[in-house]
Design a protein around this motif. Structure first.
Motif, PDB file in Angstrom:
ATOM      1  N   MET A   1     -64.806  57.193  15.244  1.00 39.19           N
ATOM      2  CA  MET A   1     -63.822  58.258  15.479  1.00 39.19           C
ATOM      3  C   MET A   1     -62.719  58.141  14.428  1.00 39.19           C
ATOM      4  O   MET A   1     -62.219  57.056  14.150  1.00 39.19           O
ATOM      5  CB  MET A   1     -63.229  58.123  16.871  1.00 39.19           C
ATOM      6  N   ILE A   2     -62.350  59.254  13.829  1.00 38.14           N
ATOM      7  CA  ILE A   2     -61.314  59.266  12.811  1.00 38.14           C
ATOM      8  C   ILE A   2     -59.961  59.110  13.453  1.00 38.14           C
ATOM      9  O   ILE A   2     -59.645  59.786  14.422  1.00 38.14           O
ATOM     10  CB  ILE A   2     -61.355  60.571  11.997  1.00 38.14           C
ATOM     11  N   ASP A   3     -59.155  58.236  12.901  1.00 35.97           N
ATOM     12  CA  ASP A   3     -57.799  58.046  13.402  1.00 35.97           C
ATOM     13  C   ASP A   3     -56.867  58.929  12.600  1.00 35.97           C
ATOM     14  O   ASP A   3     -56.657  58.714  11.407  1.00 35.97           O
ATOM     15  CB  ASP A   3     -57.414  56.568  13.248  1.00 35.97           C
ATOM     16  N   SER A   4     -56.316  59.956  13.259  1.00 34.44           N
ATOM     17  CA  SER A   4     -55.437  60.891  12.553  1.00 34.44           C
ATOM     18  C   SER A   4     -53.972  60.596  12.835  1.00 34.44           C
ATOM     19  O   SER A   4     -53.121  61.442  12.636  1.00 34.44           O
ATOM     20  CB  SER A   4     -55.765  62.332  12.970  1.00 34.44           C
ATOM     21  N   SER A   5     -53.662  59.403  13.301  1.00 32.81           N
ATOM     22  CA  SER A   5     -52.279  59.072  13.590  1.00 32.81           C
ATOM     23  C   SER A   5     -51.473  59.007  12.301  1.00 32.81           C
ATOM     24  O   SER A   5     -52.016  58.721  11.238  1.00 32.81           O
ATOM     25  CB  SER A   5     -52.206  57.722  14.309  1.00 32.81           C
ATOM     26  N   PRO A   6     -50.161  59.265  12.373  1.00 33.38           N
ATOM     27  CA  PRO A   6     -49.336  59.204  11.172  1.00 33.38           C
ATOM     28  C   PRO A   6     -49.413  57.858  10.488  1.00 33.38           C
ATOM     29  O   PRO A   6     -49.371  57.773   9.262  1.00 33.38           O
ATOM     30  CB  PRO A   6     -47.924  59.497  11.706  1.00 33.38           C
ATOM     31  N   GLU A   7     -49.534  56.766  11.267  1.00 33.19           N
ATOM     32  CA  GLU A   7     -49.576  55.443  10.653  1.00 33.19           C
ATOM     33  C   GLU A   7     -50.780  55.316   9.733  1.00 33.19           C
ATOM     34  O   GLU A   7     -50.702  54.787   8.638  1.00 33.19           O
ATOM     35  CB  GLU A   7     -49.635  54.366  11.744  1.00 33.19           C
ATOM     36  N   THR A   8     -51.928  55.828  10.194  1.00 31.96           N
ATOM     37  CA  THR A   8     -53.127  55.776   9.371  1.00 31.96           C
ATOM     38  C   THR A   8     -53.027  56.770   8.229  1.00 31.96           C
ATOM     39  O   THR A   8     -53.417  56.489   7.105  1.00 31.96           O
ATOM     40  CB  THR A   8     -54.368  56.097  10.221  1.00 31.96           C
ATOM     41  N   ARG A  10     -50.553  57.734   6.558  1.00 31.76           N
ATOM     42  CA  ARG A  10     -49.687  57.357   5.442  1.00 31.76           C
ATOM     43  C   ARG A  10     -50.363  56.364   4.511  1.00 31.76           C
ATOM     44  O   ARG A  10     -49.907  56.141   3.403  1.00 31.76           O
ATOM     45  CB  ARG A  10     -48.382  56.765   5.991  1.00 31.76           C
ATOM     46  N   GLY A  11     -51.453  55.749   4.932  1.00 26.97           N
ATOM     47  CA  GLY A  11     -52.156  54.816   4.068  1.00 26.97           C
ATOM     48  C   GLY A  11     -53.052  55.572   3.117  1.00 26.97           C
ATOM     49  O   GLY A  11     -54.242  55.764   3.356  1.00 26.97           O
ATOM     50  N   GLU A  12     -52.486  56.076   2.014  1.00 23.04           N
ATOM     51  CA  GLU A  12     -53.216  56.946   1.101  1.00 23.04           C
ATOM     52  C   GLU A  12     -54.477  56.287   0.572  1.00 23.04           C
ATOM     53  O   GLU A  12     -55.449  56.952   0.252  1.00 23.04           O
ATOM     54  CB  GLU A  12     -52.317  57.356  -0.071  1.00 23.04           C
ATOM     55  N   ASP A  13     -54.472  54.945   0.437  1.00 20.54           N
ATOM     56  CA  ASP A  13     -55.660  54.279  -0.051  1.00 20.54           C
ATOM     57  C   ASP A  13     -56.774  54.320   0.986  1.00 20.54           C
ATOM     58  O   ASP A  13     -57.937  54.104   0.676  1.00 20.54           O
ATOM     59  CB  ASP A  13     -55.342  52.830  -0.411  1.00 20.54           C
ATOM     60  N   ARG A  14     -56.447  54.618   2.240  1.00 20.20           N
ATOM     61  CA  ARG A  14     -57.440  54.665   3.316  1.00 20.20           C
ATOM     62  C   ARG A  14     -57.808  56.090   3.679  1.00 20.20           C
ATOM     63  O   ARG A  14     -58.755  56.312   4.406  1.00 20.20           O
ATOM     64  CB  ARG A  14     -56.895  53.955   4.559  1.00 20.20           C
ATOM     65  N   ASP A  19     -62.242  62.231   3.849  1.00 19.74           N
ATOM     66  CA  ASP A  19     -61.526  61.713   5.018  1.00 19.74           C
ATOM     67  C   ASP A  19     -60.290  62.560   5.301  1.00 19.74           C
ATOM     68  O   ASP A  19     -59.996  62.893   6.449  1.00 19.74           O
ATOM     69  CB  ASP A  19     -61.100  60.261   4.793  1.00 19.74           C
ATOM     70  N   ARG A  20     -59.553  62.904   4.252  1.00 17.96           N
ATOM     71  CA  ARG A  20     -58.342  63.691   4.442  1.00 17.96           C
ATOM     72  C   ARG A  20     -58.669  65.079   4.980  1.00 17.96           C
ATOM     73  O   ARG A  20     -57.978  65.596   5.856  1.00 17.96           O
ATOM     74  CB  ARG A  20     -57.571  63.806   3.128  1.00 17.96           C
TER      75      ARG A  20
END
Length: 258
Positions: A1-8, A10-14, A19-20
């Motif tokens: 499941m894709i984590d669309s939380s702001p914390e995730t 903000r990790g542009e490398d992830r 994915d975006r």
């Protein structure tokens, strides 16, 4: 499941490329009222040009569009595909008549759900006849497995003994939704053992206060292992749990009807 939380987000490398785009699609699905570009950029933690490129890709595919106010919404092509896929699912098509009979018989909401990891996913739902209070559950919605009737029914099959239950509980803390929620390995193991013995599971206001549930297995694809679980979910003041337990033979009979 894709984590669309702001914390995730903000990790542009992830969160790059496809994915975006998928995270932007998920945010659109969570905002039926629409969302502006600046708000979307903040939601996914990306610069506005980056969010705009993702939205443009979705628009080209017909998965996003803009309303009269310029806000982005899910596209009609995406909705058409989603609804067509859901309506054509064999389990949904086969189980819906039984859910309709259960909802009419008890005047309560009937669900069909499957196990997905540590959660249950509701594949089908039939509300009671008009005029009755209805539950807020949705098709595609999720709940923790350990505090729902359908979840405990399916966990009883997936976790065959106390050792398996203990190992499963050790993987992550169990959320306590209400004071009645069982969150220890011992409590859950005892509950699942009872489910295996009697053949049905109950949720006695463990997921939501004031709501009870009784669940039984549904054998749609195999005669030995349930494909999912069928439940009758009720407002406790209107349909007390003991009355559902007394009706277990009738519920099984309704599921066996052609």
């Amino acid at each position: 499941m894709i984590d669309s939380s702001p914390e995730t987000a903000r990790g542009e490398d992830r969160l790059v490329g496809s994915d975006r785009v998928l995270v932007v699609l998920r945010v659109l699905a969570e905002r039926p009222e629409g969302i502006g570009l600046e708000e979307m950029a903040k939601a996914v933690g990306s610069p506005k040009p980056t969010a705009h490129r993702a939205l443009a890709a979705l628009r080209r595919a017909g998965f996003a569009s803009q309303d009269g106010r310029g806000r982005y919404v899910l596209g009609d092509d995406f909705l058409r595909l989603a609804f067509a896929h859901h309506e054509a699912r064999p389990d949904h098509v086969r189980i819906r008549p039984a859910l309709e009979r259960l909802a009419a018989r008890f005047g309560e909401t009937a669900h069909y759900a499957v196990l997905d990891g540590r959660e249950v996913v509701y594949r089908a739902k039939v509300d009671p006849p008009s005029g009755a209070v209805r539950l807020t559950s949705t098709v595609g919605g999720r709940n923790p497995a350990h505090n729902t009737g359908v979840g405990k029914l399916l966990l009883a099959w997936a976790l065959p003994d106390d050792a398996a239950v203990a190992a499963w509980v050790d993987q992550a803390p169990l959320e306590r939704r209400t004071p009645r929620t069982k969150v220890s390995a011992g409590e859950l193991a005892e509950e699942l053992a009872a489910v295996r013995e009697r053949g049905y599971a109950v949720d006695d206001q463990e997921n939501e206060e004031g709501v009870t549930c009784l669940a039984v297995p549904a054998f749609l694809t195999s005669s030995t292992r349930p494909s999912g679980a069928v439940s009758v979910s009720a407002l406790a003041y209107r349909t007390p749990l003991p009355s559902l337990v007394e009706a277990v033979p009738e519920i099984h009979a309704i599921l066996r009807e052609p």
